[in-house]
Design a protein around this motif. Sequence first.
Motif, short mmCIF file in Angstrom:
data_model
loop_
_atom_site.label_atom_id
_atom_site.label_comp_id
_atom_site.label_asym_id
_atom_site.label_seq_id
_atom_site.Cartn_x
_atom_site.Cartn_y
_atom_site.Cartn_z
N PHE A 161 0.84 -1.18 0.00
CA PHE A 161 0.00 0.00 0.00
C PHE A 161 0.89 1.24 0.00
N ASP A 162 0.33 2.34 -0.41
CA ASP A 162 1.04 3.61 -0.50
C ASP A 162 0.80 4.39 0.79
N GLU A 163 1.79 4.38 1.68
CA GLU A 163 1.62 5.01 2.99
C GLU A 163 1.31 6.49 2.90
N LYS A 164 1.99 7.20 2.00
CA LYS A 164 1.77 8.64 1.89
C LYS A 164 0.36 8.96 1.43
N MET A 165 -0.14 8.19 0.47
CA MET A 165 -1.49 8.43 -0.03
C MET A 165 -2.53 8.11 1.04
N ILE A 166 -2.32 7.03 1.77
CA ILE A 166 -3.26 6.67 2.83
C ILE A 166 -3.27 7.74 3.92
N ALA A 167 -2.10 8.26 4.28
CA ALA A 167 -2.03 9.32 5.29
C ALA A 167 -2.74 10.57 4.79
N LYS A 168 -2.51 10.93 3.54
CA LYS A 168 -3.15 12.12 2.96
C LYS A 168 -4.66 11.97 2.95
N LEU A 169 -5.15 10.85 2.49
CA LEU A 169 -6.58 10.61 2.45
C LEU A 169 -7.19 10.57 3.85
N SER A 170 -6.47 10.01 4.80
CA SER A 170 -6.96 9.94 6.17
C SER A 170 -7.17 11.32 6.76
N TYR A 171 -6.21 12.22 6.54
CA TYR A 171 -6.36 13.57 7.06
C TYR A 171 -7.43 14.36 6.30
N GLU A 172 -7.58 14.09 5.02
CA GLU A 172 -8.66 14.73 4.27
C GLU A 172 -10.02 14.29 4.81
N MET A 173 -10.14 13.00 5.13
CA MET A 173 -11.38 12.49 5.71
C MET A 173 -11.61 13.11 7.09
N ALA A 174 -10.57 13.21 7.89
CA ALA A 174 -10.70 13.80 9.22
C ALA A 174 -11.15 15.26 9.12
N ASP A 175 -10.54 16.01 8.20
CA ASP A 175 -10.92 17.41 8.03
C ASP A 175 -12.38 17.55 7.59
N ALA A 176 -12.81 16.66 6.70
CA ALA A 176 -14.21 16.69 6.25
C ALA A 176 -15.16 16.35 7.39
N MET A 177 -14.79 15.40 8.21
CA MET A 177 -15.64 15.02 9.34
C MET A 177 -15.71 16.16 10.37
N ILE A 178 -14.60 16.82 10.61
CA ILE A 178 -14.58 17.93 11.56
C ILE A 178 -15.41 19.10 11.00
N ALA A 179 -15.28 19.37 9.72
CA ALA A 179 -16.07 20.45 9.10
C ALA A 179 -17.56 20.15 9.22
N GLN A 180 -17.95 18.91 9.00
CA GLN A 180 -19.36 18.53 9.12
C GLN A 180 -19.83 18.67 10.56
N ARG A 181 -19.00 18.27 11.50
CA ARG A 181 -19.34 18.40 12.91
C ARG A 181 -19.56 19.86 13.29
N GLU A 182 -18.69 20.74 12.81
CA GLU A 182 -18.81 22.16 13.10
C GLU A 182 -20.07 22.75 12.44
N LYS A 183 -20.39 22.30 11.24
CA LYS A 183 -21.58 22.77 10.54
C LYS A 183 -22.84 22.39 11.33
N ILE A 184 -22.87 21.17 11.83
CA ILE A 184 -24.03 20.71 12.62
C ILE A 184 -24.15 21.53 13.90
N ARG A 185 -23.02 21.81 14.53
CA ARG A 185 -23.04 22.63 15.76
C ARG A 185 -23.60 24.02 15.48
N GLU A 186 -23.18 24.63 14.37
CA GLU A 186 -23.65 25.97 14.01
C GLU A 186 -25.15 25.97 13.72
N GLU A 187 -25.63 24.91 13.07
CA GLU A 187 -27.05 24.82 12.75
C GLU A 187 -27.90 24.70 14.01
N LYS A 188 -27.36 24.09 15.05
CA LYS A 188 -28.11 23.93 16.30
C LYS A 188 -28.25 25.24 17.05
N LEU A 189 -27.34 26.18 16.79
CA LEU A 189 -27.38 27.48 17.52
C LEU A 189 -28.38 28.38 16.95
#
Length: 76
Positions: free
Chosen positions: A48-76
């Motif tokens: 497997f390509d370690e660099k690509m997996i790490a890059k994709l993992s952080y992209e997924m984490a950033d997307a999940m955090i952005a979605q979490r923040e969006k949901i929090r803002e909508e609740k306010l």
Amino acid sequence: MAGSNISRDHIAMEAMKVLMEKTVSNNLTLKNRIRQFFGLNHKTYTAFDEKMIAKLSYEMADAMIAQREKIREEKL
């Protein structure tokens, strides 16, 4: 990320586990496939390509955090 104890690194690590499970390939020679079929010892190789997996993992984490923040803002 105020109010959350789940860090970007932790989310990326969990995403990395899933990506590695899904992208690892076992290369078996014909001889080793036959040995595996009969339950004998055989060698497997993972690739497997370690660099690509790490890059994709952080992209997924950033997307999940952005979605979490969006949901929090909508609740306010």
